[in-house]
Scaffold this motif. Structure first.
Motif, PDB file in Angstrom:
ATOM      1  N   ILE A   8       4.115  10.072  -7.163  1.00 52.01           N
ATOM      2  CA  ILE A   8       5.298  10.443  -7.951  1.00 52.01           C
ATOM      3  C   ILE A   8       5.043  10.202  -9.434  1.00 52.01           C
ATOM      4  O   ILE A   8       5.638  10.848 -10.283  1.00 52.01           O
ATOM      5  N   GLY A   9       4.127   9.290  -9.731  1.00 54.79           N
ATOM      6  CA  GLY A   9       3.886   8.956 -11.131  1.00 54.79           C
ATOM      7  C   GLY A   9       4.934   7.965 -11.616  1.00 54.79           C
ATOM      8  O   GLY A   9       5.690   8.233 -12.549  1.00 54.79           O
ATOM      9  N   GLY A  10       5.007   6.823 -10.953  1.00 55.61           N
ATOM     10  CA  GLY A  10       5.991   5.791 -11.310  1.00 55.61           C
ATOM     11  C   GLY A  10       7.199   5.911 -10.419  1.00 55.61           C
ATOM     12  O   GLY A  10       8.133   6.635 -10.730  1.00 55.61           O
ATOM     13  N   ALA A  11       7.173   5.206  -9.291  1.00 52.12           N
ATOM     14  CA  ALA A  11       8.262   5.358  -8.316  1.00 52.12           C
ATOM     15  C   ALA A  11       9.481   4.530  -8.703  1.00 52.12           C
ATOM     16  O   ALA A  11       9.379   3.351  -9.001  1.00 52.12           O
ATOM     17  N   GLN A  12      10.626   5.182  -8.720  1.00 52.38           N
ATOM     18  CA  GLN A  12      11.907   4.495  -8.854  1.00 52.38           C
ATOM     19  C   GLN A  12      12.642   4.797  -7.549  1.00 52.38           C
ATOM     20  O   GLN A  12      12.675   5.940  -7.107  1.00 52.38           O
ATOM     21  N   ARG A  40       0.831  -1.213   0.000  1.00 51.82           N
ATOM     22  CA  ARG A  40       0.000   0.000   0.000  1.00 51.82           C
ATOM     23  C   ARG A  40       0.866   1.264   0.000  1.00 51.82           C
ATOM     24  O   ARG A  40       0.543   2.258  -0.633  1.00 51.82           O
ATOM     25  N   THR A  41       1.988   1.223   0.720  1.00 56.41           N
ATOM     26  CA  THR A  41       2.884   2.382   0.745  1.00 56.41           C
ATOM     27  C   THR A  41       3.477   2.616  -0.645  1.00 56.41           C
ATOM     28  O   THR A  41       3.528   3.749  -1.138  1.00 56.41           O
ATOM     29  N   MET A  42       3.903   1.534  -1.290  1.00 56.50           N
ATOM     30  CA  MET A  42       4.467   1.639  -2.632  1.00 56.50           C
ATOM     31  C   MET A  42       3.422   2.144  -3.627  1.00 56.50           C
ATOM     32  O   MET A  42       3.743   2.915  -4.529  1.00 56.50           O
ATOM     33  N   ALA A  43       2.173   1.688  -3.457  1.00 51.91           N
ATOM     34  CA  ALA A  43       1.106   2.142  -4.346  1.00 51.91           C
ATOM     35  C   ALA A  43       0.885   3.650  -4.172  1.00 51.91           C
ATOM     36  O   ALA A  43       0.686   4.387  -5.144  1.00 51.91           O
ATOM     37  N   ARG A  44       0.954   4.122  -2.933  1.00 52.06           N
ATOM     38  CA  ARG A  44       0.791   5.562  -2.668  1.00 52.06           C
ATOM     39  C   ARG A  44       1.941   6.347  -3.321  1.00 52.06           C
ATOM     40  O   ARG A  44       1.717   7.376  -3.964  1.00 52.06           O
ATOM     41  N   LEU A  45       3.151   5.844  -3.132  1.00 49.74           N
ATOM     42  CA  LEU A  45       4.311   6.528  -3.720  1.00 49.74           C
ATOM     43  C   LEU A  45       4.203   6.556  -5.239  1.00 49.74           C
ATOM     44  O   LEU A  45       4.431   7.578  -5.884  1.00 49.74           O
ATOM     45  N   ASP A  46       3.833   5.414  -5.808  1.00 50.30           N
ATOM     46  CA  ASP A  46       3.743   5.321  -7.258  1.00 50.30           C
ATOM     47  C   ASP A  46       2.695   6.293  -7.804  1.00 50.30           C
ATOM     48  O   ASP A  46       2.907   6.946  -8.817  1.00 50.30           O
ATOM     49  N   ALA A  47       1.578   6.402  -7.090  1.00 51.88           N
ATOM     50  CA  ALA A  47       0.508   7.289  -7.545  1.00 51.88           C
ATOM     51  C   ALA A  47       0.936   8.750  -7.444  1.00 51.88           C
ATOM     52  O   ALA A  47       0.685   9.544  -8.353  1.00 51.88           O
ATOM     53  N   ASN A  64       8.040  19.915   1.894  1.00 48.08           N
ATOM     54  CA  ASN A  64       7.772  19.844   3.314  1.00 48.08           C
ATOM     55  C   ASN A  64       7.295  18.413   3.669  1.00 48.08           C
ATOM     56  O   ASN A  64       6.292  17.958   3.126  1.00 48.08           O
ATOM     57  N   PRO A  65       8.009  17.698   4.559  1.00 47.36           N
ATOM     58  CA  PRO A  65       7.609  16.320   4.868  1.00 47.36           C
ATOM     59  C   PRO A  65       6.163  16.178   5.341  1.00 47.36           C
ATOM     60  O   PRO A  65       5.507  15.182   5.046  1.00 47.36           O
ATOM     61  N   GLU A  66       5.654  17.186   6.054  1.00 45.21           N
ATOM     62  CA  GLU A  66       4.263  17.102   6.527  1.00 45.21           C
ATOM     63  C   GLU A  66       3.298  17.094   5.345  1.00 45.21           C
ATOM     64  O   GLU A  66       2.318  16.362   5.314  1.00 45.21           O
ATOM     65  N   GLN A  67       3.615  17.954   4.350  1.00 42.33           N
ATOM     66  CA  GLN A  67       2.741  18.015   3.172  1.00 42.33           C
ATOM     67  C   GLN A  67       2.901  16.761   2.315  1.00 42.33           C
ATOM     68  O   GLN A  67       1.927  16.280   1.720  1.00 42.33           O
ATOM     69  N   ALA A  68       4.122  16.250   2.243  1.00 40.21           N
ATOM     70  CA  ALA A  68       4.354  15.023   1.470  1.00 40.21           C
ATOM     71  C   ALA A  68       3.534  13.876   2.064  1.00 40.21           C
ATOM     72  O   ALA A  68       2.885  13.123   1.333  1.00 40.21           O
ATOM     73  N   ALA A  69       3.545  13.776   3.402  1.00 37.55           N
ATOM     74  CA  ALA A  69       2.793  12.703   4.057  1.00 37.55           C
ATOM     75  C   ALA A  69       1.301  12.852   3.781  1.00 37.55           C
ATOM     76  O   ALA A  69       0.595  11.875   3.530  1.00 37.55           O
ATOM     77  N   GLU A  70       0.848  14.110   3.799  1.00 37.86           N
ATOM     78  CA  GLU A  70      -0.566  14.363   3.556  1.00 37.86           C
ATOM     79  C   GLU A  70      -0.965  13.905   2.148  1.00 37.86           C
ATOM     80  O   GLU A  70      -2.004  13.294   1.951  1.00 37.86           O
ATOM     81  N   ARG A  71      -0.093  14.217   1.180  1.00 36.41           N
ATOM     82  CA  ARG A  71      -0.400  13.813  -0.194  1.00 36.41           C
ATOM     83  C   ARG A  71      -0.390  12.304  -0.341  1.00 36.41           C
ATOM     84  O   ARG A  71      -1.213  11.736  -1.057  1.00 36.41           O
ATOM     85  N   LEU A  72       0.536  11.655   0.350  1.00 37.12           N
ATOM     86  CA  LEU A  72       0.596  10.189   0.258  1.00 37.12           C
ATOM     87  C   LEU A  72      -0.650   9.548   0.898  1.00 37.12           C
ATOM     88  O   LEU A  72      -1.216   8.601   0.374  1.00 37.12           O
ATOM     89  N   ARG A  73      -1.044  10.129   2.035  1.00 37.80           N
ATOM     90  CA  ARG A  73      -2.239   9.600   2.718  1.00 37.80           C
ATOM     91  C   ARG A  73      -3.496   9.803   1.907  1.00 37.80           C
ATOM     92  O   ARG A  73      -4.437   9.022   1.983  1.00 37.80           O
ATOM     93  N   ALA A  74      -3.521  10.887   1.124  1.00 40.10           N
ATOM     94  CA  ALA A  74      -4.740  11.248   0.396  1.00 40.10           C
ATOM     95  C   ALA A  74      -5.007  10.344  -0.805  1.00 40.10           C
ATOM     96  O   ALA A  74      -6.094  10.372  -1.366  1.00 40.10           O
ATOM     97  N   VAL A  75      -4.007   9.540  -1.205  1.00 40.99           N
ATOM     98  CA  VAL A  75      -4.220   8.662  -2.366  1.00 40.99           C
ATOM     99  C   VAL A  75      -5.313   7.658  -2.042  1.00 40.99           C
ATOM    100  O   VAL A  75      -5.270   7.003  -1.005  1.00 40.99           O
ATOM    101  N   ALA A  76      -6.301   7.571  -2.931  1.00 39.02           N
ATOM    102  CA  ALA A  76      -7.366   6.569  -2.722  1.00 39.02           C
ATOM    103  C   ALA A  76      -6.893   5.240  -3.281  1.00 39.02           C
ATOM    104  O   ALA A  76      -6.560   5.150  -4.455  1.00 39.02           O
ATOM    105  N   LEU A  77      -6.831   4.223  -2.447  1.00 38.77           N
ATOM    106  CA  LEU A  77      -6.349   2.904  -2.920  1.00 38.77           C
ATOM    107  C   LEU A  77      -7.540   1.980  -3.163  1.00 38.77           C
ATOM    108  O   LEU A  77      -8.503   1.991  -2.442  1.00 38.77           O
TER     109      LEU A  77
END
Ligand code: ZN
Ligand code: ZN
Ligand code: ZN
Length: 362
Positions: A296-300, A287-294, A349-362
């Motif tokens: 970043i648009g293709g996580a490497q 789920r974490t990888m799916a959030r990152l991928d969504a 900003n790490p706080e905003q990054a976390a917010e964006r990752l959490r906001a991804v609908a899986l």
């Protein structure tokens, strides 16, 4: 283009890594800090099967000698082979050289490749949870075998480079295992600092950070006026939560999308993870990888496993160290400033990054 006035949400501060205080990060979200954006990331290979790939099924004869497979009978889904170009090998018997202050240690060790999946270009978030759980089991099995094979081995580093931006030289999805006679410096720093923290405060600093991430709120006051400058809801660092594992955006993230995954309950050694807990780790990682991928648009990325070293001190560090996986997505290249200063620059900003990752609908 005229400079736009600084956004009031801009952050420019040096954050000290709470676990390794000698490591710090400049969080600078102002536009001026952004030119280090990488050129377009080279796309990763998403094909399912590649006739010429030595790691694809049917080409088993093209790899260096096989060490193990999972499952061990029938068609393999995970396969461990020797590394064709090992950075460490067990055939070099020469002792360490001494060149004045520069010392080299004996290059003894093992370097192996884990072919994570029979499907060539599959990403971690596309793998079945049951497959990922099996992969973590394979990591454990091989680490255990390596430690048992030779007591000179003090650390087994498991890591994965995914995508050309992360330095993966072979596009077929794989992890690497390096068993070495020394403890890597960054792990050593974590072990030493967490032990010092434990000696002073009688608790594990990683556990304390997890507790903070789950419950703590902080208010930053202006020193002169006493006015509230900023409220930090530390709960906002949580990216994903399972029953047994948690994914956290570090407060002092070196990389824009860096995320760490830790067991919620205290555990120093990755090898102590019970078989029944692997499914939950698989779910949290997927789920974490799916959030990152969504986002970043293709996580490497590079990911690596940090666990207590088997250097004879592991019982001394059993209460103070806490194993974890660090996921470091590559979205930019280091600047001269970073390389020259050793200070990481994070433009999100790490706080905003976390917010964006959490906001991804899986
Ligand atoms: Zn392949
Ligand atoms: Zn802990
Ligand atoms: Zn670590």
């Amino acid at each position: 283009m005229p400079e736009t006035p600084a956004d009031t949400n801009d952050v420019r501060e040096i954050r000290i890594n709470p676990i390794v205080p000698s490591e710090s990060v400049l969080v600078a979200t102002a536009r001026s800090m952004r030119p280090k954006k990488a050129e377009e990331l080279a796309p990763r290979d998403t094909r399912k099967h590649v006739e010429t790939c030595p790691f694809c099924r049917g080409n088993e004869h093209k790899t260096p000698p096989q060490i193990m497979t999972w499952p061990d009978v029938g068609d393999w889904h995970i396969r461990i082979v020797e590394n064709l170009y090992p950075v460490l090998g067990d055939d070099r018997a020469q002792a360490g050289f001494n060149f004045g202050l520069q010392q080299t240690i004996d290059g003894y060790g093992r370097h192996e490749v884990i072919i994570d999946h029979d499907e060539h270009g599959i990403a971690v978030h596309e793998m079945a949870e049951s497959h990922l759980a099996a992969l973590f089991g394979v990591y454990q099995t091989r680490m255990r075998q390596l430690f048992e094979s030779d007591d000179r081995l003090k650390y087994v580093l498991v890591f994965k480079n995914f995508g050309p931006a992360a330095g993966a030289s072979i596009p077929h999805t794989h992890s690497q295992v390096i068993a070495m006679p020394v403890v890597p410096v960054n792990v050593d720093a974590e072990v030493a600092n967490s032990a010092a923290h434990y000696a002073k405060h009688h608790h594990c600093i990683f556990c304390a950070l997890i507790d903070e991430a789950l419950t703590f709120e902080a208010t930053i006051y202006d020193r002169a006026s006493g006015a509230v400058r900023r409220k930090i809801n530390v709960g906002q660092y949580v990216v994903e939560r399972g029953e047994k594992f948690i994914a956290i955006k570090p407060f002092a993230s070196r990389y824009e999308w860096e995320v760490h995954i830790l067991p919620l309950g205290h555990q120093a050694d990755f090898l102590d993870m019970q078989a029944e807990d692997r499914a939950d780790l698989a779910r949290v990682v997927k789920r974490t990888m799916a959030r990152l991928d969504a986002v970043i648009g293709g996580a490497q990325y590079n990911f690596f496993l940090h666990t207590v070293p088997h250097d004879g001190q592991q019982s001394a560090h059993a209460h103070s160290y806490h194993w974890h996986i660090e996921i470091c997505p590559r979205t930019s290249i280091p600047t001269g400033f970073e390389l020259g200063s050793g200070l990481f620059v994070n433009t999100i900003n790490p706080e905003q990054a976390a917010e964006r990752l959490r906001a991804v609908a899986l």
